[in-house]
Design a protein around this motif. Structure first.
Motif: not given
Length: 248
Positions: A148-149, A145, A105
Motif C-alpha cells: 500500500q505504501g 504496509q 496506508d
C-alpha cells in the motif's frame, strides 16, 4: 554496494538551543565515516540545524510532511517548506503516526508519492504490533504496509525509498527484536520488493531496523545480511551515544 544510512529521529524533543548544542558536539566527534548520517529534528529546529549543517556530511531529515503543496491545512508542513530548509530525507508512516494519529496506508502512500515528486527521499516505516506478531500476522501486516505504501510508485522511484522496519512493540520499550528476527523481516521486505519490482531494485534498496537501537546492540544488528542501517530514537538524543551507533 549499499551504503548504510543511520538516521536519528528526535521525535518531540530538543528546542533550537538544544539542537545547536547537539550538532556542535556531534560534529566535533564524527570524523570520517562509512555510513550516511541523517538527523531528524522537530520542525521548529530545522532552520537552526540547516544553518549548522551547511558544510557538513550530515544530512537533514524531517519527521513528517503533508502530501499537499499549500492551502488551508492548519498545522501541516508542506514539502516546499522542507526543501527551503535544505531537508533531504523525510520519515513517513512512523508507527507513532499510524498508532497515535491514525494515519492510514492511503495517506502514507500520498506522502511517499509527494516526497518522490519533490525529490525528497522518503523513509517509509513499516512494522507490526505485539498482538499482530503473537497472532502470527507480522509478515502479512508488513507486506500489506509495503504494497500500500508503494502503490503507484515506479521502479525507478522505488529504488530511492528507504524502508525502515520498526516492530511497534520494540519502540521506546527497551525491548529489541533479536538481530536474527530483525534480519528475517528485512529479508522478507527485500523479497517483497523483488516481487513488486525486480531483483535489482530489491538489492539496491536500503532497509533499516528501528526499535530500541543502542550503542550496545547496534553492531550485532548492523552485521546482519539484509539490514543496511538504523532509524534510532532515544539513543540519537545524546551526541556521545549517537556517534557510537554511527561508528558501530
Amino acid at each position: 554496494m549499499r551504503i548504510p544510512i543511520i538516521a536519528g529521529n528526535w521525535k518531540m524533543n530538543k528546542n533550537k538551543k538544544d539542537t545547536k548544542k547537539f550538532i556542535e558536539d556531534f560534529e566535533a566527534l564524527i570524523g570520517d565515516t562509512e555510513v550516511e548520517v541523517v538527523i531528524c529534528p522537530p520542525f521548529t529546529s530545522l532552520d537552526s540545524a540547516s544553518q549548522m549543517l551547511k558544510n557538513s556530511s550530515v544530512k537533514l531529515g524531517a519527521q513528517n510532511m503533508s502530501w499537499e503543496d499549500h492551502g488551508a491545512f492548519t498545522g501541516e508542513v508542506s514539502p516546499e517548506m522542507l526543501l527551503e530548509q535544505q531537508v533531504e530525507f523525510v520519515i513517513i508512516g512512523h508507527s507513532e503516526r499510524r498508532q497515535i494519529f491514525s494515519e492510514t496506508d492511503d495517506r502514507i502512500n500520498k506522502k511517499v508519492l509527494k516526497a518522490l515528486e519533490k525529490e525528497l527521499r522518503p523513509i517509509l516505516c513499516v512494522g507490526e504490533t505485539l498482538e499482530e506478531r503473537e497472532g502470527e500476522k507480522a509478515f502479512e501486516v508488513v507486506k500489506n504496509q509495503l504494497v500500500q505504501g508503494l502503490k503507484n510508485i515506479s521502479g525507478e522511484d522505488a529504488s530511492k525509498v528507504v524502508v525502515a522496519y520498526e516492530p511497534v512493540w520494540a519502540i521506546g520499550t527497551g525491548k529489541t527484536a533479536t538481530p536474527e528476527d530483525a534480519n528475517e523481516m528485512a529479508a522478507f521486505i527485500r523479497n517483497t520488493i523483488k516481487e513488486l519490482y525486480t531483483e535489482e531494485i530489491s538489492e539496491e534498496m536500503i532497509i533499516q531496523y528501528g526499535g530500541s537501537v543502542k550503542p550496545g546492540n547496534v553492531e550485532e544488528i548492523m552485521n546482519q545480511t539484509d539490514i543496511d542501517g538504523a532509524l534510532v530514537g532515544g539513543a540519537s538524543l545524546e551526541a556521545k551515544d549517537f556517534i557510537e551507533i554511527v561508528n558501530f
